[in-house]
Design an enzyme around this catalytic site. Structure first.
Site, PDB file in Angstrom:
ATOM      1  N   MET A  57       0.874  -1.187   0.000  1.00 57.76           N
ATOM      2  CA  MET A  57       0.000   0.000   0.000  1.00 57.76           C
ATOM      3  C   MET A  57       0.902   1.225   0.000  1.00 57.76           C
ATOM      4  O   MET A  57       1.975   1.206   0.581  1.00 57.76           O
ATOM      5  CB  MET A  57      -0.863  -0.018   1.265  1.00 57.76           C
ATOM      6  CG  MET A  57      -1.655   1.268   1.498  1.00 57.76           C
ATOM      7  SD  MET A  57      -2.818   1.125   2.874  1.00 57.76           S
ATOM      8  CE  MET A  57      -1.705   1.026   4.281  1.00 57.76           C
ATOM      9  N   ASN A  58       0.465   2.314  -0.645  1.00 58.10           N
ATOM     10  CA  ASN A  58       1.129   3.607  -0.401  1.00 58.10           C
ATOM     11  C   ASN A  58       0.101   4.707  -0.181  1.00 58.10           C
ATOM     12  O   ASN A  58      -0.715   4.557   0.739  1.00 58.10           O
ATOM     13  CB  ASN A  58       2.255   3.918  -1.394  1.00 58.10           C
ATOM     14  CG  ASN A  58       1.933   3.870  -2.861  1.00 58.10           C
ATOM     15  OD1 ASN A  58       1.580   2.827  -3.387  1.00 58.10           O
ATOM     16  ND2 ASN A  58       2.063   4.981  -3.541  1.00 58.10           N
ATOM     17  N   ASP A  59       0.130   5.782  -0.918  1.00 56.42           N
ATOM     18  CA  ASP A  59      -0.622   7.005  -0.571  1.00 56.42           C
ATOM     19  C   ASP A  59      -2.100   6.804  -0.224  1.00 56.42           C
ATOM     20  O   ASP A  59      -2.804   6.072  -0.925  1.00 56.42           O
ATOM     21  CB  ASP A  59      -0.624   7.985  -1.749  1.00 56.42           C
ATOM     22  CG  ASP A  59       0.733   8.189  -2.385  1.00 56.42           C
ATOM     23  OD1 ASP A  59       1.704   7.606  -1.920  1.00 56.42           O
ATOM     24  OD2 ASP A  59       0.800   8.951  -3.369  1.00 56.42           O
ATOM     25  N   GLU A 243       4.845  16.363  -5.266  1.00 58.20           N
ATOM     26  CA  GLU A 243       3.806  15.351  -5.350  1.00 58.20           C
ATOM     27  C   GLU A 243       2.691  15.714  -4.374  1.00 58.20           C
ATOM     28  O   GLU A 243       2.904  16.444  -3.403  1.00 58.20           O
ATOM     29  CB  GLU A 243       4.376  13.974  -4.981  1.00 58.20           C
ATOM     30  CG  GLU A 243       5.473  13.495  -5.930  1.00 58.20           C
ATOM     31  CD  GLU A 243       5.771  12.012  -5.757  1.00 58.20           C
ATOM     32  OE1 GLU A 243       5.441  11.242  -6.665  1.00 58.20           O
ATOM     33  OE2 GLU A 243       6.326  11.621  -4.712  1.00 58.20           O
TER      34      GLU A 243
END
Ligand SMILES: *[C@@H]1O[C@H](CO)[C@@H](O)[C@H](O)[C@H]1NC(C)=O
Ligand SMILES: *[C@@H]1O[C@H](CO)[C@@H](O)[C@H](O)[C@H]1NC(C)=O
Ligand SMILES: *[C@@H]1O[C@H](CO)[C@@H](O)[C@H](O)[C@H]1NC(C)=O
Ligand SMILES: *[C@@H]1O[C@H](CO)[C@@H](O)[C@H](O)[C@H]1NC(C)=O
Ligand SMILES: *[C@@H]1O[C@H](CO)[C@@H](O)[C@H](O)[C@H]1NC(C)=O
Ligand SMILES: *[C@@H]1O[C@H](CO)[C@@H](O)[C@H](O)[C@H]1NC(C)=O
Length: 576
Positions: A57-59, A243
């Protein structure tokens, strides 16, 4: 490929397990230890932090409160514990503690997002109209006009469904491609949109030109057709790619949040950018004038990307949303692992979301934020212990008995010691992390280090230290706030970098306060009521399950006194 690698590694683990279970000599045996010591096999999975059942998982994406539910979308790889094939996972909650994971909201299935559905945001554009904006990532050979990152939009199949289970990509997609002067690999992460004074929508997209970080500004009347504004809303030279930008209003007074389009008297704005180069989230407080589409930081020295960070540890690509249910603004950030990807593949998952924080303006400074775990966490508090007026002489180590384990919420307050004893040391934002790591928990200074040891084994060979270190700096007293991971695990092959920041101590201050949330492999520290936050990831091999202890320590040469300590064991939330 990734699945195959995983299978091979598991075989390898079983083999090593028989012969080398208690050595910590190299990468291979660290694996073994993970599996052996953790008879329950997953000592690093958390009790009250959001994490999917498996994989990478990320953001966090598309946060919103809609028809009684909190929605958390997140970047997720359905196939492996490493980054790739990114989809939008989706979970809902009524309290941001217990989560129910639903079907994937967005998967790569169109020419403009064939290589991944990257980060984006949710905007509720009308009473029953939530929409998602996201970045499609495509391979140049499949895309039109050699575009790589493009912005796309999705709408719910059934907006009466409070769970918003199914999403449909609109036919007009992609709704935006990169302007000609921006490299199309540097054009991503649309923000939540807001309504400006002319009644039109605005939204930001992160970008870079040369080495200047940019928040490109777009306008729309119908949310589908977007036009680029003459100037970016803001940009800062030499900060690299921006980002996941985030722009939101904040009240000058009080803890309440306000709806994202709110502006006017008594309102300031926060601009946050995630620096691809440093992997930290920086924010700046300033003024957003919607008539002129401009943003001006309150203090140029604290501009976006060069000033304050939400968190001085592991915390990236965060996002806020306005919780209209409770009238507050909530911040959630991605907390990466500090282990190698081989380890992540071995344990079958990677990354957490940080515990949700409420954010508001710090009335003392008017140009920085306070952050605090949302109050819902208190419902997980169980067995507790309370101490007051505990003297900690030089060299003290005092076990806090009565609470144990790897799920804790600890609040401690120290009386300010004799400040005239403080060592002279100049610390500033540029050297504080290095200073924290040079000072370390084991040094014997004057006023510090003193603080807490969490996830400590009974023989103290493993411990994570959260401590203060008071110094007399050029512009007055400062308390360094440090998180020392150097002894957090016997295992090697981990990133054990120490983290740090500082708080200034004004004349009116009489105490130093620290709150620490401990949850197996994550430690989140909030100093001085949330002025400084530090998140770290740790992987103890002995101090796991009920073998983790909590201590107070003072390794300074001067005495300090604990005014109060309150610690709770924490129940687990339900995430399925
Ligand atoms: C995942 O991504 C890799 C590399 O981008 C690709 O080769 C592979 O086909 C993808 N797997 C699936 C199941 O889409
Ligand atoms: C794009 O896709 C083609 C065909 O699958 C492949 O050969 C090429 O390596 C890909 N390029 C990138 C940048 O992924
Ligand atoms: C839409 O959602 C509502 C509320 O869950 C439900 O009652 C209704 O049947 C759904 N409509 C369709 C077409 O599925
Ligand atoms: C755009 O960025 C990519 C990735 O950094 C780089 O490979 C490419 O050369 C850049 N294109 C131009 C036209 O500068
Ligand atoms: C995540 O953690 C890994 C391992 O410590 C590190 O190599 C990588 O740079 C990190 N990425 C981010 C975005 O923090
Ligand atoms: C405090 O100092 C003692 C003696 O030097 C050392 O053994 C101990 O590890 C130190 N405590 C911490 C938390 O580093």
């Amino acid at each position: 490929m990734a699945i195959l690698a995983c299978a091979l590694l598991s075989l390898c683990c079983c083999f090593v397990l028989a012969s080398a279970s208690h050595h910590f000599m190299n990468k291979g045996t660290f694996f073994t230890t993970l599996n052996v010591q953790a008879s329950q096999s997953q000592p690093y999975r958390t009790g009250f932090h959001f994490q999917p059942t498996k994989n990478w998982m990320n953001d966090p994406n598309g946060l919103m409160f809609y028809k009684g539910y909190y929605h958390l979308f997140y970047q997720w790889n359905p196939y492996a514990a490493v980054w790739g094939n990114i989809t939008w996972g989706h979970a809902v909650s009524t309290d941001m503690l217990n989560w129910r994971i639903l079907q994937l909201a967005l998967v790569p299935d169109q020419w403009y997002d064939l290589y991944g559905c990257w980060s984006g945001s949710a905007t509720i554009i009308g009473p029953d109209k939530p929409v998602l904006l996201y970045t499609g990532w495509s391979n140049v050979s499949f895309s039109r006009d050699n575009q790589v990152q493009m912005q796309a939009m999705a709408v719910p199949e059934n907006s009466s469904d409070p769970l918003l289970e199914k999403w449909r990509k609109i036919e007009e997609n992609p709704i935006l491609v990169a302007p000609t002067d921006i490299n199309s690999t540097k054009f991503r992460d649309p923000t939540e949109a807001w309504i400006a004074s002319d009644g039109k929508w605005r939204m930001l997209i992160g970008a870079k030109r040369k080495n200047r970080g940019l928040a490109l500004l777009y306008k729309s009347s119908d949310f589908v057709h977007w036009e680029q504004a003459k100037h970016p809303l803001h940009s800062v030279p030499r900060t690299g790619m921006w980002e996941c930008p985030d722009l939101y209003p904040i009240l000058v007074a009080g803890k309440n949040g306000i709806e994202t389009s709110a502006n006017g008297h008594g309102v300031m704005h926060v601009l946050k950018v995630s620096l691809d180069d440093t992997k930290h989230d920086y924010y700046t407080v300033g003024t957003y004038v919607s008539d002129t589409d401009s943003f001006l930081p309150a203090n140029a020295a604290l501009d976006a990307g060069i000033g304050l960070q939400y968190d001085y540890g592991k915390f990236y690509a965060s996002k806020t949303f306005y919780d209209s249910g409770k009238g507050r603004r909530i911040l959630i950030g991605w907390v990466n692992e500090s282990s190698s990807s081989e380890n992540d593949i071995g344990k079958g998952w990677s990354s957490l979301q940080g515990f949700p924080r409420q954010v508001w303006l710090d009335g003392d400074t008017k140009n920085s934020l306070l952050q605090w775990p949302i109050e819902e966490i208190e419902s997980l508090r169980r067995k507790s212990v309370s101490l007051s007026n505990v003297p900690l002489k030089a060299g003290s180590l005092v076990e806090v008995r009565g609470v144990e384990g790897t799920q804790l919420d600890v609040e401690v307050e120290f009386d300010l010691p004799r400040m005239d004893l403080a060592e002279a040391l100049n610390v500033d934002a540029s050297n504080v992390q290095v200073t924290c790591s040079n000072l370390g928990a084991s040094r014997h200074g004057a006023l510090g280090p003193f603080g807490l040891l969490v996830l400590a084994s009974d023989d103290h060979v493993e411990q994570t230290a959260l401590f203060f270190y008071i110094v007399a700096s050029e512009h007055g007293w400062k308390a360094l706030v440090c998180s020392d991971q150097s002894r957090s695990s016997l295992a090697r092959d981990l990133d054990k970098t120490s983290y740090g920041s500082y708080v200034s101590i004004s004349q009116r201050e009489t105490s130093l306060r620290l709150r620490v949330l401990v949850d197996h492999s994550i430690v989140e520290s909030f100093a001085q009521g949330g002025k400084v936050c530090i998140t770290s990831r740790v992987y103890p091999t002995k101090a796991i399950n009920n073998k983790a202890h909590l201590y107070l320590f003072n390794n300074g040469t001067a005495s300090v006194q604990v005014r109060n300590l309150l610690a709770w064991e924490m129940a687990s939330a339900k995430i399925d």
